[in-house]
Design an enzyme around this catalytic site. Structure first.
Site, PDB file in Angstrom:
ATOM      1  N   CYS A   7       0.861  -1.188   0.000  1.00 14.81           N
ATOM      2  CA  CYS A   7       0.000   0.000   0.000  1.00 14.81           C
ATOM      3  C   CYS A   7       0.894   1.233   0.000  1.00 14.81           C
ATOM      4  O   CYS A   7       2.065   1.145  -0.396  1.00 14.81           O
ATOM      5  CB  CYS A   7      -0.980  -0.021   1.174  1.00 14.81           C
ATOM      6  SG  CYS A   7      -0.227   0.031   2.811  1.00 14.81           S
ATOM      7  N   ASN A  10       2.350   1.511   4.275  1.00 11.70           N
ATOM      8  CA  ASN A  10       2.643   0.229   4.951  1.00 11.70           C
ATOM      9  C   ASN A  10       2.377   0.316   6.464  1.00 11.70           C
ATOM     10  O   ASN A  10       3.092  -0.284   7.266  1.00 11.70           O
ATOM     11  CB  ASN A  10       4.082  -0.256   4.677  1.00 11.70           C
ATOM     12  CG  ASN A  10       4.341  -1.704   5.068  1.00 11.70           C
ATOM     13  OD1 ASN A  10       5.439  -2.055   5.446  1.00 11.70           O
ATOM     14  ND2 ASN A  10       3.338  -2.566   4.999  1.00 11.70           N
ATOM     15  N   CYS A  12      -1.375   0.969   7.400  1.00 12.70           N
ATOM     16  CA  CYS A  12      -2.821   0.713   7.582  1.00 12.70           C
ATOM     17  C   CYS A  12      -3.292  -0.548   6.860  1.00 12.70           C
ATOM     18  O   CYS A  12      -3.671  -1.527   7.502  1.00 12.70           O
ATOM     19  CB  CYS A  12      -3.644   1.909   7.095  1.00 12.70           C
ATOM     20  SG  CYS A  12      -3.351   3.421   8.038  1.00 12.70           S
ATOM     21  N   ARG A  13      -3.289  -0.536   5.525  1.00 16.44           N
ATOM     22  CA  ARG A  13      -3.911  -1.615   4.764  1.00 16.44           C
ATOM     23  C   ARG A  13      -3.020  -2.840   4.577  1.00 16.44           C
ATOM     24  O   ARG A  13      -3.422  -3.965   4.923  1.00 16.44           O
ATOM     25  CB  ARG A  13      -4.352  -1.088   3.380  1.00 16.44           C
ATOM     26  CG  ARG A  13      -5.476  -0.088   3.454  1.00 16.44           C
ATOM     27  CD  ARG A  13      -5.648   0.666   2.135  1.00 16.44           C
ATOM     28  NE  ARG A  13      -4.502   1.551   1.881  1.00 16.44           N
ATOM     29  CZ  ARG A  13      -4.316   2.264   0.783  1.00 16.44           C
ATOM     30  NH1 ARG A  13      -5.195   2.176  -0.204  1.00 16.44           N
ATOM     31  NH2 ARG A  13      -3.260   3.051   0.661  1.00 16.44           N
ATOM     32  N   SER A  14      -1.829  -2.656   4.026  1.00 15.40           N
ATOM     33  CA  SER A  14      -1.009  -3.847   3.730  1.00 15.40           C
ATOM     34  C   SER A  14      -0.533  -4.589   4.984  1.00 15.40           C
ATOM     35  O   SER A  14      -0.390  -5.821   4.925  1.00 15.40           O
ATOM     36  CB  SER A  14       0.160  -3.522   2.787  1.00 15.40           C
ATOM     37  OG  SER A  14       1.012  -2.551   3.316  1.00 15.40           O
ATOM     38  N   ASP A 118      -8.270   3.822   1.266  1.00 15.56           N
ATOM     39  CA  ASP A 118      -7.290   4.242   2.261  1.00 15.56           C
ATOM     40  C   ASP A 118      -8.048   4.773   3.486  1.00 15.56           C
ATOM     41  O   ASP A 118      -8.757   5.772   3.387  1.00 15.56           O
ATOM     42  CB  ASP A 118      -6.420   5.335   1.644  1.00 15.56           C
ATOM     43  CG  ASP A 118      -5.338   5.807   2.596  1.00 15.56           C
ATOM     44  OD1 ASP A 118      -5.353   5.399   3.775  1.00 15.56           O
ATOM     45  OD2 ASP A 118      -4.488   6.584   2.149  1.00 15.56           O
TER      46      ASP A 118
HETATM   47  P1  4NP Z   1      -1.739   2.882   4.095  1.00 13.35           P
HETATM   48  O1  4NP Z   1      -2.384   4.219   4.653  1.00 13.35           O
HETATM   49  O2  4NP Z   1      -1.218   3.200   2.721  1.00 13.35           O
HETATM   50  O3  4NP Z   1      -2.884   1.946   4.062  1.00 13.35           O
HETATM   51  O4  4NP Z   1      -0.644   2.471   5.058  1.00 13.35           O
HETATM   52  C1  4NP Z   1      -1.685   5.424   4.745  1.00 13.35           C
HETATM   53  C2  4NP Z   1      -0.759   5.596   5.733  1.00 13.35           C
HETATM   54  C3  4NP Z   1      -0.078   6.801   5.850  1.00 13.35           C
HETATM   55  C4  4NP Z   1      -0.326   7.806   4.951  1.00 13.35           C
HETATM   56  C5  4NP Z   1      -1.264   7.624   3.950  1.00 13.35           C
HETATM   57  C6  4NP Z   1      -1.921   6.424   3.836  1.00 13.35           C
HETATM   58  N1  4NP Z   1       0.349   9.026   5.085  1.00 13.35           N
HETATM   59  O5  4NP Z   1       0.020   9.951   4.327  1.00 13.35           O
HETATM   60  O6  4NP Z   1       1.246   9.151   5.932  1.00 13.35           O
END
Ligand code: 4NP
Length: 146
Positions: A7, A10, A12-14, A118
């Protein structure tokens, strides 16, 4: 079989996809490898977002020991399947691919050309995102066993 979940951050989702998949594989006695990484490097070495850790715990999965990694092109050769959460991830990973074999490893995680939303900016999204990821992990194991 080696599966890499990808994702953006790294956190939240993955990490959910990695932790859920690893536990389901263990429960089924399958010795496939699963890992995760983010196309962005802001959170490298950090644990998953506390909201992802909490929703996973609520449904019986422990992702608290995982640490964020940045996707690097050496990872193409370390995985058989690279499953990305959304189309931005798809674009960013494919930018680093150097040949057809590498490009063919990369697919959206969800079926039906869908993206995993997201949840970073909306606490309410963590539960539906978790449930969608868990359901897809179960289906992927069934598909990939064949
Ligand atoms: P992820 O979510 O891609 O599912 O881990 C996010 C985590 C952090 C950020 C954006 C999306 N960020 O902008 O820091």
């Amino acid at each position: 079989m080696k599966i890499l979940m990808v994702c953006l951050g790294n956190i939240c989702r993955s990490p959910l996809a990695e932790g859920i998949m690893r536990q389901l594989l263990e429960e089924q006695g399958l010795s496939w490898e699963v890992a995760s990484a983010g196309t962005g490097d802001w959170h490298v070495n950090q644990p998953a977002d506390r909201r992802s850790i909490a929703i996973a715990k609520k449904f019986g999965y422990d992702i608290s020991k995982q640490r964020a990694r940045h996707f690097g092109k050496q990872m193409f050769d370390e995985a058989d399947h690279i499953l990305v959460m959304d189309r931005n991830n798809l674009r960013d990973v494919l930018k680093l691919a150097e040949n057809t074999e590498q490009r063919e490893k990369v697919k959206l995680f969800l079926a039906g050309d869908l993206e995993v939303t997201d949840p970073y900016y909306d606490d309410q999204l963590f539960e539906p995102v978790f449930l969608g990821i868990e359901e897809r992990c179960k289906a992927l194991i069934e598909e990939m066993k064949l």
